[in-house]
Design an enzyme around this catalytic site. Structure first.
Site, PDB file in Angstrom:
ATOM      1  N   LYS A  37     -48.008  37.583  -3.914  1.00  0.00           N
ATOM      2  CA  LYS A  37     -48.791  38.569  -4.250  1.00  0.00           C
ATOM      3  C   LYS A  37     -48.221  40.212  -3.572  1.00  0.00           C
ATOM      4  O   LYS A  37     -48.821  40.399  -2.539  1.00  0.00           O
ATOM      5  CB  LYS A  37     -50.140  38.535  -3.654  1.00  0.00           C
ATOM      6  CG  LYS A  37     -50.905  37.179  -4.296  1.00  0.00           C
ATOM      7  CD  LYS A  37     -51.140  37.399  -5.841  1.00  0.00           C
ATOM      8  CE  LYS A  37     -50.117  37.018  -6.837  1.00  0.00           C
ATOM      9  NZ  LYS A  37     -50.485  37.346  -8.299  1.00  0.00           N
ATOM     10  N   ASP A  97     -52.497  40.516 -12.755  1.00  0.00           N
ATOM     11  CA  ASP A  97     -51.387  41.109 -12.202  1.00  0.00           C
ATOM     12  C   ASP A  97     -50.736  42.440 -12.867  1.00  0.00           C
ATOM     13  O   ASP A  97     -50.753  43.371 -12.092  1.00  0.00           O
ATOM     14  CB  ASP A  97     -50.171  40.340 -12.210  1.00  0.00           C
ATOM     15  CG  ASP A  97     -48.984  40.728 -11.306  1.00  0.00           C
ATOM     16  OD1 ASP A  97     -48.889  40.533  -9.914  1.00  0.00           O
ATOM     17  OD2 ASP A  97     -48.121  41.358 -11.844  1.00  0.00           O
ATOM     18  N   GLU A 101     -51.625  46.300 -11.429  1.00  0.00           N
ATOM     19  CA  GLU A 101     -50.299  47.364 -11.170  1.00  0.00           C
ATOM     20  C   GLU A 101     -50.918  48.670 -11.704  1.00  0.00           C
ATOM     21  O   GLU A 101     -50.642  49.708 -11.219  1.00  0.00           O
ATOM     22  CB  GLU A 101     -49.137  46.836 -11.570  1.00  0.00           C
ATOM     23  CG  GLU A 101     -48.505  45.564 -11.076  1.00  0.00           C
ATOM     24  CD  GLU A 101     -47.400  45.056 -12.068  1.00  0.00           C
ATOM     25  OE1 GLU A 101     -46.961  44.262 -11.720  1.00  0.00           O
ATOM     26  OE2 GLU A 101     -47.504  45.298 -13.328  1.00  0.00           O
ATOM     27  N   GLU A 292     -55.303  40.553  -5.865  1.00  0.00           N
ATOM     28  CA  GLU A 292     -54.697  41.238  -6.852  1.00  0.00           C
ATOM     29  C   GLU A 292     -55.527  42.750  -6.558  1.00  0.00           C
ATOM     30  O   GLU A 292     -54.723  43.840  -7.031  1.00  0.00           O
ATOM     31  CB  GLU A 292     -55.112  41.161  -8.318  1.00  0.00           C
ATOM     32  CG  GLU A 292     -54.371  39.996  -8.806  1.00  0.00           C
ATOM     33  CD  GLU A 292     -52.897  40.238  -8.809  1.00  0.00           C
ATOM     34  OE1 GLU A 292     -52.255  41.137  -8.630  1.00  0.00           O
ATOM     35  OE2 GLU A 292     -52.183  39.137  -9.332  1.00  0.00           O
ATOM     36  N   GLU A 296     -52.949  42.923  -1.949  1.00  0.00           N
ATOM     37  CA  GLU A 296     -51.755  43.304  -2.522  1.00  0.00           C
ATOM     38  C   GLU A 296     -51.597  44.853  -1.977  1.00  0.00           C
ATOM     39  O   GLU A 296     -50.306  45.141  -1.589  1.00  0.00           O
ATOM     40  CB  GLU A 296     -51.355  42.853  -3.855  1.00  0.00           C
ATOM     41  CG  GLU A 296     -50.047  43.360  -4.029  1.00  0.00           C
ATOM     42  CD  GLU A 296     -49.506  42.948  -5.426  1.00  0.00           C
ATOM     43  OE1 GLU A 296     -48.597  43.090  -5.873  1.00  0.00           O
ATOM     44  OE2 GLU A 296     -50.499  42.259  -6.233  1.00  0.00           O
ATOM     45  N   SER A 318     -41.503  46.209 -10.001  1.00  0.00           N
ATOM     46  CA  SER A 318     -40.542  45.684 -11.250  1.00  0.00           C
ATOM     47  C   SER A 318     -40.752  46.673 -12.116  1.00  0.00           C
ATOM     48  O   SER A 318     -41.414  48.245 -12.067  1.00  0.00           O
ATOM     49  CB  SER A 318     -41.522  44.467 -11.652  1.00  0.00           C
ATOM     50  OG  SER A 318     -42.796  44.941 -12.103  1.00  0.00           O
TER      51      SER A 318
END
Length: 396
Positions: A37, A97, A101, A292, A296, A318
């Site tokens: 995470k 996830d 983000e 999440e 994180e 990413s």
């Protein structure tokens, strides 16, 4: 791959992509995922920091498609340095996830600070103070408080006047934020967001007579130049301003211009809770929801923005996360500017049902439990960090 092999993944994106094009993993193999995470650099940083401390690292989730590979997944998670591991499914992992983000982890917090910095300076606040009252407060003392004590501790620390300002901002921001987050989750769940990432990657290169469009920079506005100046004079160990209220919550009426200030944390707390509510209604477990949406953010991502600004946080992630943040941050900026801040300025009545639900929500107990499972060391992110992406290894 050979029959009965185990395919190990560190993210559920592949499953989402396969689902979006109508295919699945082979049925004669196990598929496991151990998904830390946090972004790669933060995972590595905490692993190294805690190498001599039992259980240091970032919590992970694991998914085992057919139950044959659970022991392998747990062993892998321990080897990564995860102090605690919780079970989920591969589908739930990638949905939460990728959604996270684009939400509070990257996209939403970027949109929030841009919106509020502009609001503060337009109303007469100095640029340096506006930056401190947005980015510095949330990446410093607020993140530390949430990590160790949970969100309710921040609210409980406020004065009565501070709580009234909190309630006005929270009430005005909650539903506009939920509107965007609900849309975002649906786009992830239906494969639209994953297809968007794939298509964006194709536009990185020239084709069909059209030019290449790689990802643009996101830290070139005045706000982030001010941030460089603020960080250059920031005392070592400073966690952001505490005036006029504790725990990074800056609300009140300023003398002189007569500014009614709504703190970053207030808007971000409504983001947290609208995001929590979307994940909860979509069937995610509390362990996944909290990791999440809260852990994180405060233990992995925000320390990078504290060290060197928004790009240092977003662009160490990413490609999927970087693209998502760039796409959704303007949506949060716009909806807060057009709806939430307008409502606060107009003196819109506080939604008392929302506030009652906020204070009594059972998620606070789950957050308290997860706070006890946090890494045994705090991540240290110096501005000249050498554990980040090579193109970001430079001192600011």
């Amino acid at each position: 791959m050979k029959p009965n092999s185990i395919l190990g993944l560190s993210h559920g994106f592949l499953l989402g992509h396969l689902q979006s094009i109508g295919i699945d993993f082979p049925k004669n193999m196990s598929v496991i995922a151990v998904c830390p995470k946090g972004m790669g650099p933060s995972v590595r940083r905490l692993y190294v920091q805690g190498k001599e401390i039992n259980g240091a690292g970032i919590n992970a989730s694991f998914a085992d498609v057919d139950g044959r590979a659970t022991d392998v997944a747990l062993g892998w998670s321990i080897a990564l340095g995860s102090p605690f591991t919780f079970a989920t499914t591969l589908e739930q992992e990638y949905k939460s996830d990728i959604f996270g983000e684009r939400g509070i982890l990257l996209g939403a917090v970027h949109g929030v600070v841009e919106c509020l910095f502009r609001k503060y300076t337009e109303n007469g606040m100095s640029e340096d103070l506006a930056y401190k009252n947005t980015v510095e407060c949330i990446t410093g003392i607020v993140s530390k408080t949430i990590s160790a004590k949970g969100m309710l501790a921040v609210y409980d620390s406020l004065s009565e006047d501070g709580k009234k300002e909190f309630e006005a901002a929270y009430s005005a921001s909650y539903y506009p934020c939920m509107d965007i987050l609900y849309e975002c989750y649906e786009d992830v769940a239906t494969g639209s967001e994953i297809r968007s990432v794939v298509l964006a990657g194709r536009r990185f290169y020239e084709k069909e007579g059209l030019p290449a469009f790689p990802m643009g920079k996101i830290d070139q506005t005045r706000m982030w130049k001010v941030g460089e100046r603020v960080r250059a004079t920031r005392p070592k160990g400073d966690l952001g301003p505490l005036y006029p209220f504790t725990a990074g919550v800056f609300v009140g009426t300023y003398d002189g211009p007569g500014i009614k200030v709504v703190s970053l944390f207030l808007d971000q707390s409504s983001h947290f809770y609208s995001m929590i509510e979307v994940l909860r209604k979509k069937g995610h477990s509390y362990s996944e929801i909290i990791n999440e949406s809260l852990i994180e953010a405060v233990d992995s991502l925000n320390p990078f923005m504290h060290a060197r600004g928004v790009s240092f946080m977003v662009d160490n992630c990413s490609t999927t996360a970087r693209l998502g943040s760039r796409k959704w941050a303007p949506r949060f900026d716009y909806v807060l500017t057009q709806q939430a801040l307008v409502a606060v300025d107009a003196g819109a009545p506080i939604n008392q049902d929302l506030m009652s639900n906020f204070v009594s929500d059972p998620v606070h107990k789950a957050i308290d439990v997860c706070a006890q499972l946090r890494p045994t060391v705090d991540i240290s992110v110096p501005a000249d960090a050498d554990f980040v992406r090579p193109e970001l290894r430079q001192s600011q």
